[in-house]
Design a protein around this motif. Structure first.
Motif, mmCIF file in Angstrom:
data_model
loop_
_atom_site.group_PDB
_atom_site.id
_atom_site.type_symbol
_atom_site.label_atom_id
_atom_site.label_comp_id
_atom_site.label_asym_id
_atom_site.label_seq_id
_atom_site.Cartn_x
_atom_site.Cartn_y
_atom_site.Cartn_z
ATOM 1 N N HIS A 196 -55.479 -34.915 58.036
ATOM 2 C CA HIS A 196 -55.545 -35.920 56.984
ATOM 3 C C HIS A 196 -55.099 -35.381 55.629
ATOM 4 O O HIS A 196 -55.357 -35.989 54.590
ATOM 5 C CB HIS A 196 -56.970 -36.474 56.891
ATOM 6 N N LEU A 197 -54.406 -34.249 55.628
ATOM 7 C CA LEU A 197 -54.003 -33.595 54.390
ATOM 8 C C LEU A 197 -53.100 -34.479 53.525
ATOM 9 O O LEU A 197 -53.326 -34.627 52.329
ATOM 10 C CB LEU A 197 -53.298 -32.269 54.707
ATOM 11 N N VAL A 198 -52.104 -35.088 54.110
ATOM 12 C CA VAL A 198 -51.165 -35.909 53.335
ATOM 13 C C VAL A 198 -51.885 -37.092 52.693
ATOM 14 O O VAL A 198 -51.685 -37.403 51.518
ATOM 15 C CB VAL A 198 -49.976 -36.371 54.202
ATOM 16 N N THR A 199 -52.766 -37.716 53.435
ATOM 17 C CA THR A 199 -53.538 -38.835 52.885
ATOM 18 C C THR A 199 -54.397 -38.376 51.717
ATOM 19 O O THR A 199 -54.484 -39.043 50.680
ATOM 20 C CB THR A 199 -54.425 -39.464 53.985
ATOM 21 N N ALA A 200 -55.043 -37.223 51.861
ATOM 22 C CA ALA A 200 -55.883 -36.688 50.785
ATOM 23 C C ALA A 200 -55.044 -36.350 49.558
ATOM 24 O O ALA A 200 -55.459 -36.613 48.415
ATOM 25 C CB ALA A 200 -56.639 -35.460 51.278
ATOM 26 N N LEU A 201 -53.869 -35.764 49.768
ATOM 27 C CA LEU A 201 -52.975 -35.455 48.649
ATOM 28 C C LEU A 201 -52.576 -36.733 47.914
ATOM 29 O O LEU A 201 -52.583 -36.773 46.680
ATOM 30 C CB LEU A 201 -51.735 -34.711 49.134
ATOM 31 N N GLU A 202 -52.240 -37.767 48.662
ATOM 32 C CA GLU A 202 -51.863 -39.047 48.045
ATOM 33 C C GLU A 202 -53.011 -39.623 47.235
ATOM 34 O O GLU A 202 -52.819 -40.118 46.124
ATOM 35 C CB GLU A 202 -51.437 -40.061 49.120
ATOM 36 N N GLU A 203 -54.220 -39.535 47.783
ATOM 37 C CA GLU A 203 -55.394 -40.072 47.101
ATOM 38 C C GLU A 203 -55.615 -39.355 45.769
ATOM 39 O O GLU A 203 -55.836 -39.992 44.737
ATOM 40 C CB GLU A 203 -56.611 -39.908 48.011
ATOM 41 N N LEU A 204 -55.536 -38.035 45.785
ATOM 42 C CA LEU A 204 -55.752 -37.263 44.562
ATOM 43 C C LEU A 204 -54.581 -37.381 43.592
ATOM 44 O O LEU A 204 -54.776 -37.380 42.381
ATOM 45 C CB LEU A 204 -55.985 -35.787 44.906
ATOM 46 N N ALA A 205 -53.369 -37.490 44.104
ATOM 47 C CA ALA A 205 -52.180 -37.542 43.242
ATOM 48 C C ALA A 205 -52.218 -38.729 42.288
ATOM 49 O O ALA A 205 -51.657 -38.674 41.199
ATOM 50 C CB ALA A 205 -50.911 -37.578 44.088
ATOM 51 N N ALA A 206 -52.888 -39.781 42.673
ATOM 52 C CA ALA A 206 -52.964 -40.970 41.825
ATOM 53 C C ALA A 206 -53.793 -40.725 40.562
ATOM 54 O O ALA A 206 -53.584 -41.388 39.550
ATOM 55 C CB ALA A 206 -53.557 -42.138 42.617
#
Length: 189
Positions: free
Chosen positions: A54-64
């Motif tokens: 789930h790394l990519v999803t977590a990165l997207e969540e934090l990137a916002a």
């Protein structure tokens, strides 16, 4: 003069990340931005726990919400010369932390302030924490014998570890250099 916010994000892989690294990241960013030509308001590290799937999803969540993202390197990323990479359409720098397991053990003085700590297995030089084959085992023998799990001390060590001592650990020094470069790229330094 108004201040510029700086919100770090951390992809946590375990309890060490959440209790120790989140605090150390914010402390180090305050140290790095102290000489900024701007007043920088370093906020608390936003932490998302996830597994590799789930790394990519977590990165997207934090990137916002974050200006910088921190995560552990995998073998593929460690071979890159430039540890800073960018993620998503937000173009948020992602900085690999490398091997962090021994960082908690780099400053015996921080542990010495906790009555009952066993400092006998801690290395004499901070950089030697990278040679410890079982950092979790050394940590387990270092924490005070009060019936508490090691994780109960992560926040305390994060707040009290000497960043100058920690900077003597090569992986930490590399992470600080990459973070400094990312801050320059973002216009904070």
């Amino acid at each position: 003069m108004s201040s510029r916010p700086l919100v770090p994000g951390l992809i946590a892989e375990g309890e060490t990340d959440e209790g120790f690294l989140g605090i150390v990241i914010s402390r180090q960013l305050r140290e790095l931005t102290w000489m900024s030509p701007y007043a920088v308001d370093v906020e608390a590290t936003e932490v998302v726990s996830c597994d590799r799937e789930h790394l990519v999803t977590a990165l997207e969540e934090l990137a916002a919400d974050c200006h910088l993202l921190f995560t552990h390197d995998d073998e593929r990323e460690r071979r890159r010369r430039d540890g800073v990479r960018y993620h998503s359409h937000y173009l948020v720098p992602v900085i690999g932390l490398g091997e962090t397991e021994g960082w908690l053990l780099a400053d015996p003085a921080a542990w010495a302030k906790l009555e009952g700590s066993d400092l006998s297995r801690l290395p004499a030089r901070p950089r030697d924490v990278e040679r410890i084959s079982d950092p979790a085992g050394v940590l387990a023998t270092t924490v005070p014998r009060r019936g508490k799990p090691a994780r109960d001390y992560f926040e305390y060590i994060g707040r009290n570890i000497d960043l100058a001592v920690l900077a003597q650990v090569p992986a930490y020094a590399n992470w600080v250099a990459e973070t400094r470069n990312a801050l320059k790229g973002l216009g904070y330094l």
